[in-house]
Scaffold this active site. Sequence first.
Site, PDB file in Angstrom:
ATOM      1  N   GLU A   1      23.026  15.672  14.736  1.00  0.00           N
ATOM      2  CA  GLU A   1      23.679  14.951  15.831  1.00  0.00           C
ATOM      3  C   GLU A   1      24.489  15.896  16.703  1.00  0.00           C
ATOM      4  O   GLU A   1      24.694  17.074  16.362  1.00  0.00           O
ATOM      5  CB  GLU A   1      24.543  13.823  15.248  1.00  0.00           C
TER       6      GLU A   1
ATOM      7  N   GLU B   1      12.694  13.680  11.470  1.00  0.00           N
ATOM      8  CA  GLU B   1      11.229  13.834  11.564  1.00  0.00           C
ATOM      9  C   GLU B   1      10.869  14.895  12.596  1.00  0.00           C
ATOM     10  O   GLU B   1       9.970  15.712  12.393  1.00  0.00           O
ATOM     11  CB  GLU B   1      10.585  12.505  11.990  1.00  0.00           C
TER      12      GLU B   1
ATOM     13  N   CYS C   1      11.825   5.976  13.992  1.00  0.00           N
ATOM     14  CA  CYS C   1      12.044   5.436  15.336  1.00  0.00           C
ATOM     15  C   CYS C   1      10.798   5.647  16.210  1.00  0.00           C
ATOM     16  O   CYS C   1       9.888   6.415  15.866  1.00  0.00           O
ATOM     17  CB  CYS C   1      13.268   6.067  15.979  1.00  0.00           C
TER      18      CYS C   1
ATOM     19  N   CYS D   1       9.990   9.267  17.367  1.00  0.00           N
ATOM     20  CA  CYS D   1       9.374  10.092  16.309  1.00  0.00           C
ATOM     21  C   CYS D   1       7.935   9.680  16.045  1.00  0.00           C
ATOM     22  O   CYS D   1       7.073  10.529  15.803  1.00  0.00           O
ATOM     23  CB  CYS D   1      10.212  10.050  15.041  1.00  0.00           C
TER      24      CYS D   1
HETATM   25  N1  THU Z   1      17.367   9.016  13.039  1.00  0.00           N
HETATM   26  C1  THU Z   1      16.420   9.841  12.502  1.00  0.00           C
HETATM   27  O1  THU Z   1      16.707  10.973  12.096  1.00  0.00           O
HETATM   28  N2  THU Z   1      15.151   9.375  12.422  1.00  0.00           N
HETATM   29  C2  THU Z   1      14.733   8.144  12.829  1.00  0.00           C
HETATM   30  O2  THU Z   1      13.541   7.854  12.803  1.00  0.00           O
HETATM   31  C3  THU Z   1      15.732   7.170  13.245  1.00  0.00           C
HETATM   32  C4  THU Z   1      17.089   7.695  13.536  1.00  0.00           C
HETATM   33  C5  THU Z   1      18.732   9.513  13.124  1.00  0.00           C
HETATM   34  C6  THU Z   1      19.223   9.774  14.521  1.00  0.00           C
HETATM   35  C7  THU Z   1      20.721   9.642  14.335  1.00  0.00           C
HETATM   36  O3  THU Z   1      21.244  10.884  13.889  1.00  0.00           O
HETATM   37  C8  THU Z   1      20.877   8.624  13.222  1.00  0.00           C
HETATM   38  O4  THU Z   1      19.625   8.584  12.566  1.00  0.00           O
HETATM   39  C9  THU Z   1      21.256   7.239  13.688  1.00  0.00           C
HETATM   40  O5  THU Z   1      20.403   6.792  14.673  1.00  0.00           O
END
Ligand code: THU
Length: 148
Positions: free
Chosen positions: A54, A65, A94, A97
């Site tokens: 982040e 991912e 998500c 990804c």
């Molecule tokens: N996040 C992922 O790493 N992968 C996903 O497929 C969904 C979301 C992360 C992004 C962010 O750091 C946290 O999860 C909350 O959205």
Amino acid sequence: MTSSLSPLTDEQRRSLIDAAASARKNAYAPYSNFTVGAAILGDSGTVYSGCNVESASYGATICGERTAAVKAISEGERRFRAVAIVTGNAAMPCGICRQFLYEFGPEMWVITADPQGRSSFEGPLKDLLPYGFGPADLVEVEHGEAAD
Ligand code: THU
């Protein structure tokens, strides 16, 4: 749940989930506190792992991912066989990804699991991105037929 259609041996499946779970420990997620680990098995047989990273500028955040995928591609891997994604609640990947991974193999096997290895989904990426847009869709543009 292990699907009989899985291209992975039980051992490959287990070690991919383990690699994702250990990558998750390196997640940098001070804003959401939602930690994600991913591990990709490339066609070469090498496993690439990654975590979410982040940023104080929230939109600059990268998912686990895509971290793993970028590591794989930058090491010369071009086709992905499988990806394991580990989160505390075995969440689904998500949309960004799904799209990003689709580029490197619509058929790739996706496993979502919690840290204990309990999976919530196992199946091909194309089931998670039906009618997906991919490299083949740009062919017409390359031939100058759909440039407008
Ligand atoms: N996040 C992922 O790493 N992968 C996903 O497929 C969904 C979301 C992360 C992004 C962010 O750091 C946290 O999860 C909350 O959205």
